[in-house]
Design an enzyme around this catalytic site. Sequence first.
Site: not given
Ligand SMILES: Nc1ncnc2c1ncn2[C@@H]1O[C@H](COP(=O)(O)OP(=O)(O)OP(=O)(O)O)[C@@H](O)[C@H]1O
Length: 453
Positions: A10, A12-13, A18, A125
């Site tokens: 759902v 991809d950060g 995720v 952030d």
């Molecule tokens: N608890 C959750 N429930 C549902 N979707 C989630 C959850 N946590 C994260 N996501 C989805 O995954 C995406 C990426 O998550 P997250 O921001 O934690 O990853 P990241 O690798 O740290 O990203 P970033 O590039 O922003 O640093 C979020 O924008 C959201 O759409």
Amino acid sequence: MERYKLIKEVGDGTFGSVWRAINKQSGEVVAIKKMKKKYYSWEECVNLREVKSLRKMNHPNIVKLKEVIRECDTLCLVFEYMEYNLYQQMKNREKLFSENDVRNWCFQVFQGLAYMHQRGYFHRDLKPENLLVTKDVIKIADFGLAREISSQPPYTEYVSTRWYRAPEVLLQSHLYGSKVDMWAMGAIMAELFTLRPLFPGTSEADEIYKICSVIGSPTTESWADGLKLARDINYQFPQLASVHLSALIPSRSDGAISLVSSLCSWDPCKRPTASEALQHPFFQSCFYIPPSLRTRAVARTPPSAGTRGSLDRQGLKRYSSALPNTKFTNNFSSPKLHASIASGVQRKLDLATEDGIKNKKSLKTTQQSKYRFPGKDSPTSMNKGRTARGVSESAEKLANMSIGTRRQSMGQSRPSPAMKAGVNCISESGNFVLRSGQQNPTTGRSLTRKVAG
Ligand SMILES: Nc1ncnc2c1ncn2[C@@H]1O[C@H](COP(=O)(O)OP(=O)(O)OP(=O)(O)O)[C@@H](O)[C@H]1O
């Protein structure tokens, strides 16, 4: 990990992908963030900022970290599942959100922030992608960059997504604090009202240009420290007059405009704290219902927002100076689709122009914001280089806008030497559970990067 069935990716950060998953025993739907980096020791995992900070947070508006699992050197963070992020809510919308929607969301986020800031952390952030929504409840997620307020500056890592990045961070201050979250909230609030980013900079220089073109260039009165920060890196602000925010955020109440305006103050000291923001007249119709007092009668109200009958006098007094001649009324006009908004200006970062910061044109040209798609070509993507190298590059770029540079010294934690891979797990209760010898050979597989939804 064999206790969970992965259903669908759902998100991809930068740091992880995720997945929506189901706990096979309880049937509970969860979100599992599989970190991209390998973790060779349990110590590395528990010292991770996201884990350390989130373990200490227990608030209805902060996404709950339920479990931490290390298996075959892959770290998985198990969170409560949320249906959407705020960016997904905005991206295909044509009709503006009502002022009440925005109020309810922001009231909840400020409560989460007030809690977090009081506990000694700031997020660093905040952006629509990190605010997760299920029905009318909103929660702050992604504590990957969270910092302890008491931790020692200077903070040298690459911080926050550009469009929501506070001016003191853009000017390479090493002493910023929780007010960077308040700046981001001002930009997010404005975006929720118009469905367009308020400061869609295409580079760091253009970001400052966009800020100046909205709130006017800083002066000794509005931000003396900022002028000094700029001098230190030989940066000259473009000289631009401010625009009244109500022209950019049409058909919104004076209270809404006043709050965005005070959040987007150059000087961090002039931005309200999260607790002060909650007292703002914009939230006069909201009140906090402590979880223990919630009854069926208010079950349809977001868990942390309700309707407050009386105006908070203190709040009115505190904010009456934010915008002179501002009247605070509860008379929220119905959202009209402004012509420029209806034309569908959305966002996509032109990556090619990111390096155009050295090109002085970027300081003079107001760039058109374009469509942005989640996880791709967004200013978020620029954080993919959230590394020491990213910092020195951005510092250099900003300084190159005029003459001279200020170099930053940077530290980056190095992964510990590889240790024997096993399965480690820390549960919601905070107790460590060591599950060695339960390695699942499939969990170490690499995942394809794909953004769903
Ligand atoms: N608890 C959750 N429930 C549902 N979707 C989630 C959850 N946590 C994260 N996501 C989805 O995954 C995406 C990426 O998550 P997250 O921001 O934690 O990853 P990241 O690798 O740290 O990203 P970033 O590039 O922003 O640093 C979020 O924008 C959201 O759409």
